[in-house]
Design an enzyme around this catalytic site. Structure first.
Site, PDB file in Angstrom:
ATOM      1  N   ARG A 187      -1.743  45.237  -2.444  1.00 41.47           N
ATOM      2  CA  ARG A 187      -3.110  44.825  -1.783  1.00 41.47           C
ATOM      3  C   ARG A 187      -3.732  46.054  -1.326  1.00 41.47           C
ATOM      4  NH1 ARG A 187      -2.088  40.583  -3.525  1.00 41.47           N
ATOM      5  NH2 ARG A 187      -1.605  38.800  -2.606  1.00 41.47           N
ATOM      6  N   GLU A 208     -12.474  45.136  -0.686  1.00 45.67           N
ATOM      7  CA  GLU A 208     -12.594  44.292  -1.858  1.00 45.67           C
ATOM      8  C   GLU A 208     -13.200  43.020  -1.733  1.00 45.67           C
ATOM      9  OE1 GLU A 208      -8.925  41.791  -4.094  1.00 45.67           O
ATOM     10  OE2 GLU A 208      -8.628  43.824  -3.878  1.00 45.67           O
ATOM     11  N   HIS A 227      -8.682  43.139  -9.508  1.00 45.95           N
ATOM     12  CA  HIS A 227      -7.597  42.129  -8.927  1.00 45.95           C
ATOM     13  C   HIS A 227      -7.507  41.229  -9.978  1.00 45.95           C
ATOM     14  CE1 HIS A 227      -5.687  40.537  -5.097  1.00 45.95           C
ATOM     15  NE2 HIS A 227      -5.043  40.408  -6.061  1.00 45.95           N
TER      16      HIS A 227
END
Length: 318
Positions: free
Chosen positions: A229, A257, A276
């Protein structure tokens, strides 16, 4: 079990093998709920939706018994668990994303070491860009976060003739491939690694784990790969190392993000960014459906669920 609602982010008519009994409601994060949230007993969290979307039903799920994510991590829903009554089980999607995430990890490692982004840019210019590049063969690799995804990554490293793989998790244990070192040994392992792969969950122990001190212990020229993450890595500290040219990085996740236009990570030297995409591949849908059919079969027949991360109202829950 008595008839009750199950909220699914996939159309239930497209999933073969769902057990009879529940009323299946399709909800993938739309503005309107598909039914009264108070009737929902099994909430499957919409996949790859913003946190504010997936958290919105939680205060209204007064009868819910299970919250099931379709992600390996559960950090997107954990902030809303305090809304739920005690005894609610939170389950993750172990078994769904290991193959795809491990594939992407190896892709990022190989592309970064062999200079694939440079070759693509050179191709756009019509330039033949030769020269020597690092190989993965004979490198020392450190995997930080050795759960099912970390193990799947090591499985795929095996044919590449790396010199050594070191493994780190919260606590020490042994595996068929060798020991897993505790986080306390990380400072001694970092200077030996040519490639550091971060595949930890995001929690209070890993938030900002890859900070300036962590990065300073990495050897000159090492590659950092983050498939965990974004907030596991201190972006400002990483930028300092990238801009100084001492380290390189391949990042499938970032903080912030999505990475906004103009952010310095886009143009930092030696960095490869993917948006991602570790999980969303052609492998996701059939594996997610198998997980849901199995979990709901267990739920309906009152058998133990798989992948229970925590239970609300207990010492490990909220």
């Amino acid at each position: 079990m008595n008839a009750a609602d199950v909220w699914l982010p996939l159309p239930p008519e497209e999933i073969e093998g769902l057990p009879e009994g529940p009323h299946y409601r399709f909800w993938d994060g739309a503005r309107d709920f598909p039914a009264d949230p108070a009737d929902c007993v099994f909430y499957v969290v919409p996949y790859m939706k913003p946190a504010d979307v997936v958290l919105r039903p939680l205060p209204h799920l007064s009868a819910v018994q299970v919250v099931q994510t379709l992600t390996a991590g559960t950090d997107s829903v954990e902030p809303g668990l305090h809304h739920l009554r005690p005894g609610v089980r939170l389950c993750n999607a172990r078994g769904v994303h290991e193959a795809s995430t491990a594939e992407l990890t190896l892709t990022l490692v190989l592309a970064s070491l062999r200079g694939i982004p440079d070759f693509v840019r050179a191709q756009d210019r019509g330039e033949w860009l030769g020269g020597f590049r690092p190989a993965l063969a004979d490198k020392n690799v450190l995997i930080v976060g050795y759960g099912s995804i970390g193990a799947a990554i090591e499985d795929r490293l095996a044919p590449f003739e790396v010199a050594r793989v070191a493994r780190v998790a919260r606590s020490w244990r042994t595996t068929a491939r060798g020991p897993v070192h505790p986080l306390t040994e990380l400072p001694a392992l970092l200077p030996e690694a040519d490639v550091v792969i971060v595949s930890t969950p995001l929690n209070e122990h890993t938030l900002g784990l890859v900070d300036a001190e962590f990065l300073a212990r990495m050897k000159d020229g090492a590659l950092l790969v983050n498939v965990a993450r974004g907030p596991v890595v201190d972006t400002r500290a990483l930028l300092a190392e990238l801009e100084g040219g001492r380290l390189t990085a391949a990042l499938d996740v970032t903080d912030p993000e999505p990475l906004p236009p103009g952010h310095p990570l886009w143009t930092a030297p030696g960095v490869l960014v993917s948006p991602h995409v570790g999980g969303p591949t052609s492998a996701f849908r059939p594996r997610a459906e198998r997980l849901l059919v199995d979990q709901l079969g267990r739920f309906v027949n009152r058998r133990p669920l798989r992948n229970v991360i925590l239970t609300t109202g207990t010492a490990s829950g909220t």
